[in-house]
Design an enzyme around this catalytic site. Structure first.
Site, mmCIF file in Angstrom:
data_model
loop_
_atom_site.group_PDB
_atom_site.id
_atom_site.type_symbol
_atom_site.label_atom_id
_atom_site.label_comp_id
_atom_site.label_asym_id
_atom_site.label_seq_id
_atom_site.Cartn_x
_atom_site.Cartn_y
_atom_site.Cartn_z
ATOM 1 N N ASP A 48 0.850 -1.188 0.000
ATOM 2 C CA ASP A 48 0.000 0.000 0.000
ATOM 3 C C ASP A 48 0.892 1.247 0.000
ATOM 4 O O ASP A 48 1.897 1.312 0.703
ATOM 5 C CB ASP A 48 -0.914 0.001 1.233
ATOM 6 N N ILE A 49 0.506 2.233 -0.782
ATOM 7 C CA ILE A 49 1.305 3.456 -0.931
ATOM 8 C C ILE A 49 1.278 4.301 0.357
ATOM 9 O O ILE A 49 2.171 5.128 0.582
ATOM 10 C CB ILE A 49 0.788 4.266 -2.147
ATOM 11 N N ASN A 101 -12.800 -3.442 2.285
ATOM 12 C CA ASN A 101 -13.834 -2.409 2.386
ATOM 13 C C ASN A 101 -14.763 -2.565 1.194
ATOM 14 O O ASN A 101 -14.311 -2.771 0.059
ATOM 15 C CB ASN A 101 -13.187 -1.022 2.372
ATOM 16 N N GLU A 136 -12.420 3.139 -1.370
ATOM 17 C CA GLU A 136 -12.020 4.280 -2.205
ATOM 18 C C GLU A 136 -11.703 3.860 -3.635
ATOM 19 O O GLU A 136 -11.991 4.596 -4.571
ATOM 20 C CB GLU A 136 -10.793 4.976 -1.596
ATOM 21 N N VAL A 137 -11.050 2.704 -3.774
ATOM 22 C CA VAL A 137 -10.676 2.247 -5.114
ATOM 23 C C VAL A 137 -11.656 1.147 -5.549
ATOM 24 O O VAL A 137 -11.750 0.097 -4.892
ATOM 25 C CB VAL A 137 -9.225 1.704 -5.130
ATOM 26 N N HIS A 195 -10.107 -5.377 -3.422
ATOM 27 C CA HIS A 195 -8.772 -5.595 -2.843
ATOM 28 C C HIS A 195 -8.902 -5.978 -1.388
ATOM 29 O O HIS A 195 -9.796 -5.511 -0.684
ATOM 30 C CB HIS A 195 -7.901 -4.340 -2.982
ATOM 31 N N HIS A 228 -6.808 -5.761 2.127
ATOM 32 C CA HIS A 228 -5.675 -5.190 2.855
ATOM 33 C C HIS A 228 -5.145 -6.283 3.770
ATOM 34 O O HIS A 228 -5.939 -6.957 4.447
ATOM 35 C CB HIS A 228 -6.124 -4.027 3.746
HETATM 36 P P1 AMP Z 1 -9.831 1.319 0.151
HETATM 37 O O1 AMP Z 1 -10.197 2.496 0.998
HETATM 38 O O2 AMP Z 1 -10.125 0.014 0.820
HETATM 39 O O3 AMP Z 1 -10.409 1.433 -1.244
HETATM 40 O O4 AMP Z 1 -8.256 1.339 0.043
HETATM 41 C C1 AMP Z 1 -7.549 1.844 -1.046
HETATM 42 C C2 AMP Z 1 -6.095 1.753 -0.689
HETATM 43 O O5 AMP Z 1 -5.341 1.905 -1.853
HETATM 44 C C3 AMP Z 1 -5.607 2.825 0.302
HETATM 45 O O6 AMP Z 1 -5.068 2.190 1.462
HETATM 46 C C4 AMP Z 1 -4.543 3.580 -0.492
HETATM 47 O O7 AMP Z 1 -3.462 3.992 0.300
HETATM 48 C C5 AMP Z 1 -4.133 2.544 -1.527
HETATM 49 N N1 AMP Z 1 -3.578 3.092 -2.768
HETATM 50 C C6 AMP Z 1 -4.069 4.093 -3.538
HETATM 51 N N2 AMP Z 1 -3.287 4.280 -4.626
HETATM 52 C C7 AMP Z 1 -2.292 3.364 -4.532
HETATM 53 C C8 AMP Z 1 -1.160 3.054 -5.344
HETATM 54 N N3 AMP Z 1 -0.891 3.723 -6.481
HETATM 55 N N4 AMP Z 1 -0.334 2.056 -4.949
HETATM 56 C C9 AMP Z 1 -0.582 1.381 -3.799
HETATM 57 N N5 AMP Z 1 -1.623 1.618 -2.998
HETATM 58 C C10 AMP Z 1 -2.460 2.603 -3.353
#
Ligand code: AMP
Length: 121
Positions: A33-34, A94, A102-103, A107, A109
């Site tokens: 994770d970034i 999530n 968010e994405v 995925h 974690h």
């Molecule tokens: P979620 O809130 O479960 O959708 O988590 C999205 C996660 O993606 C967050 O923890 C971000 O820090 C992570 N994230 C966003 N962009 C990147 C990226 N380019 N590389 C790695 N992790 C990312």
């Protein structure tokens, strides 16, 4: 809801933006994770176009489903946080708005390397 090909994990899967890769096979890609929330914070994503766990459960093949579950275990072993190689970890997905996703690409974690703490804030 339709899958958005422009989401950041879709771009990572296509190799359009880089990631710190941990593991990859036919079914999953795993990378750090970034914005790590714990000492170890990995992400495991299916290679198929699935928005969230519900979308995955209704559309993924049996092989994709077992591939994701086994992929999580493989990554945990590789990072030495699995029950047999370390002290355990938390796997968390999530889902949609109330889940705080968010994405919009499914995925998991993986948090570990230290006590993860309270389950929900
Ligand atoms: P979620 O809130 O479960 O959708 O988590 C999205 C996660 O993606 C967050 O923890 C971000 O820090 C992570 N994230 C966003 N962009 C990147 C990226 N380019 N590389 C790695 N992790 C990312």
């Amino acid at each position: 809801m339709t899958y958005d090909d422009k989401n950041i994990f879709a771009k990572i899967l296509r190799g359009e933006i880089p990631c710190k890769k941990i593991y990859e096979d036919e079914y999953v890609l795993s990378f750090y994770d970034i914005n790590p929330q714990k000492k170890i914070h990995a992400l495991v994503i299916p290679k198929g176009k699935f928005i969230d766990l519900d979308d995955f459960a209704s559309k993924a093949s049996e092989k994709e489903i077992s591939g994701l579950i086994k992929g999580i275990n493989t990554v945990a072993k590789k990072l030495k946080i699995s029950s047999d190689t370390g002290k355990g970890y938390r796997a968390l997905a999530n889902i949609n708005e109330n889940g705080g996703q968010e994405v919009p690409h499914l995925h998991f974690h993986l948090f570990g390397g230290e006590k993860v703490g309270k389950m929900v804030e």
